[in-house]
Enzyme design. Structure first.
Site, PDB file in Angstrom:
ATOM      1  N   HIS A   1       0.857  -1.197   0.000  1.00 18.61           N
ATOM      2  CA  HIS A   1       0.000   0.000   0.000  1.00 18.61           C
ATOM      3  C   HIS A   1       0.885   1.235   0.000  1.00 18.61           C
ATOM      4  O   HIS A   1       1.872   1.292   0.742  1.00 18.61           O
ATOM      5  CB  HIS A   1      -0.888  -0.014   1.250  1.00 18.61           C
ATOM      6  CG  HIS A   1      -2.000   0.988   1.207  1.00 18.61           C
ATOM      7  ND1 HIS A   1      -1.778   2.344   1.290  1.00 18.61           N
ATOM      8  CD2 HIS A   1      -3.343   0.838   1.084  1.00 18.61           C
ATOM      9  CE1 HIS A   1      -2.945   2.980   1.220  1.00 18.61           C
ATOM     10  NE2 HIS A   1      -3.907   2.084   1.094  1.00 18.61           N
TER      11      HIS A   1
ATOM     12  N   ARG B   1      -6.173  10.055  -0.441  1.00 18.56           N
ATOM     13  CA  ARG B   1      -5.918  10.496  -1.823  1.00 18.56           C
ATOM     14  C   ARG B   1      -7.217  10.568  -2.616  1.00 18.56           C
ATOM     15  O   ARG B   1      -7.396  11.437  -3.453  1.00 18.56           O
ATOM     16  CB  ARG B   1      -4.922   9.546  -2.501  1.00 18.56           C
ATOM     17  CG  ARG B   1      -3.481   9.793  -2.084  1.00 18.56           C
ATOM     18  CD  ARG B   1      -2.551   8.696  -2.571  1.00 18.56           C
ATOM     19  NE  ARG B   1      -2.819   7.440  -1.884  1.00 18.56           N
ATOM     20  CZ  ARG B   1      -2.982   6.261  -2.484  1.00 18.56           C
ATOM     21  NH1 ARG B   1      -2.861   6.163  -3.793  1.00 18.56           N
ATOM     22  NH2 ARG B   1      -3.229   5.182  -1.785  1.00 18.56           N
TER      23      ARG B   1
END
Lengths: 665, 245
Positions: free
Chosen positions: A257, A273
């Site tokens: 990740h 994000r």
């Protein structure tokens, strides 16, 4: 010998396991769940950002449907997934979200009217429809065409796990907590249950069942740093491997990740994000658009993690005592947004870093996060080798993720696969008898008992803690984001040496009841085997696909590698697994292999790809322009589901167009 | 930061399953490292000094609620407690009171929470048969959904129970965790139960009327849940049912 009988045995009380248990109980089967910990503490609770389902309520999700979700999932997998399974999944995801609303999940809802959001570092106002008011909202996640990730603030996994466990409690499903399953009882063809050890009393128990469902999550903790809970050690996969017949699929497919905090590796959600957060380097420069001008920070996870690593290798990382990192900047989202929609992230920053993410940038780097590989099952969740052995969720390789999982598709898999496979498990329970073979049970229990005796009273010299550290170090150093032949060979050799040493383990603490060192010793030799399947699979796969990135073989090679890795361990004394492969048939694919949309397209094509594309074009032309999307889909790749899950999903757009139709008539 | 310190850990040790064992405090020394948490320290102690030490961690990120213990007199989550927070380099660790002791710092919160859930019926009781999962979901006021999530953030760590004087005196008291969950379902428009129904489970000494308002729950809750407000709210609701009868 303590033997407990049930119809449907589930090992693991996270979302996937509990959902299967509920499906069994709904059909009146006696159902029992084993768990290392209280159900609500399972790692499902840590999923922050949300689950993907193509509801299409928000204006940024309009036009979404099963087809788009399916395509995103297949592309995300780098064409490594089972497309039939991806179809089953995409079709049922909206149903699972709605079912969870019925069970109490307080999904974040759409508010009508204008709303300010951050897209590509700019504040943008979007206008939500009046008709959408109060329906389930969705946020943006990486690698998706639409805003599709349904959420409850950034505690989605928590809300889901609590709702599903509450449902299980309401149905009276017992969870035997602090019970560790360590061995599968089987005769080479049929699984009969497990042998488990009570972590409090040390008692060994046999659980005999018609069906046994392994839902023990991933194997992230074979790595030194992982976002996973410390119980995600791959013991479920190891149990299957140790049967000598069941197979593990695509174990080399391990996801990193992009944004875990440094140094402790705790996750900050992709929602950071998705909601508009940016990645910055040592100079404060936003570098992702330089590499991926189209998708930027919201490229697929494997892509972002590789770009971050590349950028740090260019010296653009921020130096720290724990090695280089980059920055995640969510300050532009504003305090109000962070304190409502990203409050777990805020807490993590406050407690573990002592920073305020509304003001400060967050130190992050790519970290082991998800296991795409797992116990190989067919589309019904059953092991092709061992009848009555099922697996679901991250523990399984049902194979909707292939070589890279999309953000929001794992939480979705737990409840969607749990819903689908739960029905197949219940069918199995209705159609099969309980088989009790006390000789087999005694043999399995005897083996475990002997293993424990040797660890306590034997003459071994090796410490479980040291072996574990060495294994984790090897995986970090040689089986990471970028891989190459010489390093993978080193990993395999190192792990084989550790496996040999693990036959010489001893514990200092001689208690037979609660004994954390004994627990560690029992696990570590199993974990080393799992680590070997990852390293051997990675060494053998001489191509790059999704999260498996070979520096020495940078091309995705569909010609030679459009296949799934299968590991089994038939010889208990062997030092490495046997590897076989299962071809993915391009001629059956609804979406033949193509360009994923990142970097240069260097794929070596499969010879069938062009043939299949031509065949699809002909089939669609035969149906004519008026064929609806369901007819087209059925013509290309029919898929099966339990009858109750076959109905189409209604969407806001269907309701609105029906109303328009009424007005016009 | 306080790099280079040697920390002293005074840890409660007792193995109830070991014949003849008695509760005692044992001291351990450990070199502090930057960013050290009680999670990191306990694991190092177990790996390097005493492999029999029992404690519980799962997520080690402040999310799962497994690791609550009493640290220098205050109940809290051990995984996110930085050792640098304690200026005198001495850290005393005790198991959470009010729960069955498994051994050392490990207590059986899971058993307690499951029993409370069964006793208070802490799940959604939907109106009717629930909505068809193939059609558009029923709308919910977005504000209501947000308020529900705020009350639902409880991680069942048990801190409120261990910090509650009423609970220490009255074994059957449901504690702030039970009341918070009742408040959560009472607020949920999808739940069919009436105030009267809730009165039957918490309108007594074991429920809202047992609380002495010392608010150890509010002061120590790792998720900053509004216990005081919710208990007061439930009391007013429950009292109102009496007036209307």
């Amino acid at each position: 010998m303590k033997i407990i009988y049930t119809d449907s045995l589930v090992v693991g009380a996270g979302l996937a396991g509990l959902r299967v248990a509920i499906a069994s109980k709904e059909r009146g089967l006696d159902t029992l769940v084993l768990s290392l910990i209280p159900a609500k503490r399972s790692h499902s609770a840590a999923a922050q950002g949300g689950m993907q389902a193509s509801l299409g309520n928000t204006v940024k999700g309009m036009g979404d449907n099963e087809d788009v979700h399916f395509q995103d999932t297949v592309k995300g997998s780098d064409w490594g997934c089972d497309q039939q399974v991806a179809r089953m999944f995409a079709h049922c995801a909206p149903k699972a979200v709605r079912e969870l609303a019925n069970w109490g999940v307080p999904w974040t809802r759409v508010t009508q009217g204008p709303r300010q959001v951050v897209v590509n570092a700019e504040k943008v106002t979007i206008e939500e429809a009046e008709a959408a008011h109060g329906l389930i909202n969705a946020r943006d996640f990486g690698g998706t065409k639409k805003w599709r990730t349904c959420y409850t603030a950034d505690g989605t996994g928590h809300s889901l796990l609590y709702a599903v466990d509450n449902k299980a409690i309401s149905m009276g499903i017992p969870v035997h907590e602090r019970m560790e399953a360590l061995k599968i009882i089987h005769d080479g063809k049929r699984c009969h249950g497990v042998i488990a050890r009570c972590l409090i009393t040390g008692e060994l128990r046999a659980y005999i069942a018609k069906s046994t469902t392994i839902a023990t999550g991933g194997y992230g903790r074979i790595y030194e740093v992982s976002t996973n809970a410390i119980i995600c050690e791959g013991i479920g996969q190891a149990m299957a491997l140790e049967t000598g017949v069941a197979t593990l699929g695509n174990m080399e497919a391990v996801q990193f990740h992009p944004t875990a905090i440094v140094p402790v590796g705790i996750l900050t959600t992709e929602g950071c994000r998705g909601d508009g957060g940016l990645l910055r380097d040592v100079d404060g420069h936003r570098f992702m658009p330089d590499y991926e001008p189209d998708k930027k920070e919201l490229a697929s996870r494997d892509v972002v993690s590789r770009r971050m690593t590349e950028h740090m290798r260019k010296g653009k990382g921020v130096d720290s005592p724990y090695g280089p990192h980059l920055w995640l900047d969510i300050t532009l989202l504003g305090r109000e947004h962070i304190e409502t929609n990203l409050r777990e992230v805020q807490e993590i920053c406050e407690y573990f870093l002592g920073i305020d993410p509304a003001v400060d940038w967050i130190p992050v780097r790519p970290t082991q996060h998800y296991s795409m590989g797992g116990i190989r099952t067919d589309a019904t969740g059953e092991s092709p080798q061992l009848k009555g052995l099922f697996s679901v969720g991250e523990a399984a390789c049902w194979d909707m993720h292939g070589f890279n999982r999309l953000g929001g598709n794992s939480l979705a898999e737990t409840v969607v696969a749990g819903m689908i496979i739960g029905k197949y498990v219940a069918d199995f329970g209705e159609n099969n008898d309980l088989v009790v073979d006390t000789r087999l049970v005694e043999q399995a229990m005897g083996e475990l008992s002997t293993e424990i005796d040797a660890l306590i009273d034997g003459h071994g010299t090796e410490s479980p803690y040291i072996l574990k550290q060495e294994m984790q170090r090897i995986m970090m150093d040689y089986v990471g984001i970028f891989r190459n032949g010489p390093e993978l060979d080193k990993a395999v050799e190192g792990l084989k040496a550790l496996l040999e040493r693990s036959r010489n383990l001893i514990v200092k603490n001689k208690k037979r009841h609660a004994n954390p060192e004994l627990v560690e010793a029992l696990r570590v030799r199993r974990m080393i085997k799992v680590a070997l399947t990852v390293a051997c699979g990675a060494a053998a796969r001489t191509e790059s696909r999704g999260a498996h990135a070979r520096e020495d073989f940078p091309q995705r090679n569909d010609r030679d590698w459009l296949k799934r890795t299968l590991c089994c361990w038939p010889d208990a004394n062997a030092l490495e697994p046997e590897i076989h492969y299962e071809d993915l048939d391009v001629m059956q694919m609804e979406l033949p292999p193509g360009y994923r949309g990142y970097g240069i397209d260097n794929t070596i094509p499969h010879p069938d790809t062009a043939t299949r594309e031509a065949e699809i074009a002909v089939k669609l032309a035969e149906l004519g322009e008026n064929a609806d999307r369901y007819t087209q889909q059925q013509a290309l790749m029919p898929f099966e589901l339990p009858q109750e899950l076959m109905p189409k999903n209604e969407r806001l757009i269907d309701k609105l167009s029906a109303q328009v139709g009424e007005k016009n008539s | 930061m306080s790099q280079g310190r040697t920390l002293t850990f005074n840890i409660f040790r007792f193995d109830p399953q070991q014949p003849g064992d008695k509760p005692k405090m044992v001291s351990y020394q450990l070199d502090e490292t930057p960013g050290m948490t009680v999670f990191i320290a306990l694991n190092r102690l177990r790996e390097e000094q005493d492999s029999s030490l029992q404690f519980d961690f799962v997520c080690r990120a402040g999310i799962c609620g497994s690791c609550a213990m009493v640290i220098n007199g205050m109940p809290t989550l051990a995984c996110r407690t930085l050792t640098s927070k304690f200026s005198d380099a001495t850290i005393t660790l005790m198991p959470l009171p009010g729960f069955e002791l498994i051994g050392d710092l490990s207590v059986n919160t899971g058993k307690f929470m499951r029993e409370i859930a069964e006793r208070l019926k802490l799940w959604l009781h939907p109106r009717g048969d629930g909505q068809d999962i193939h059609v558009l979901e029923a709308p919910m006021d977005p504000e209501e959904a947000a308020r529900l999530y705020e009350l639902e953030r409880c991680v069942e760590c048990g801190v409120c129970v261990s910090a509650c004087a009423t609970k220490q005196m009255r074994e059957t008291f449901v504690g702030a965790v039970g009341l918070m969950k009742i408040a959560r379902f009472e607020l949920d428009s999808r739940d069919a139960r009436s105030v009267d129904d809730f009165y039957h489970v918490i309108g007594n000494q074991d429920g809202v009327f047992g609380c002495m308002t010392l608010l150890g729950c509010q002061d120590n809750c790792p998720k900053d849940l509004p216990h005081m407000q919710q208990i007061a709210y439930l009391r007013r609701k429950m009292s109102a049912t009496l007036v209307s009868c």
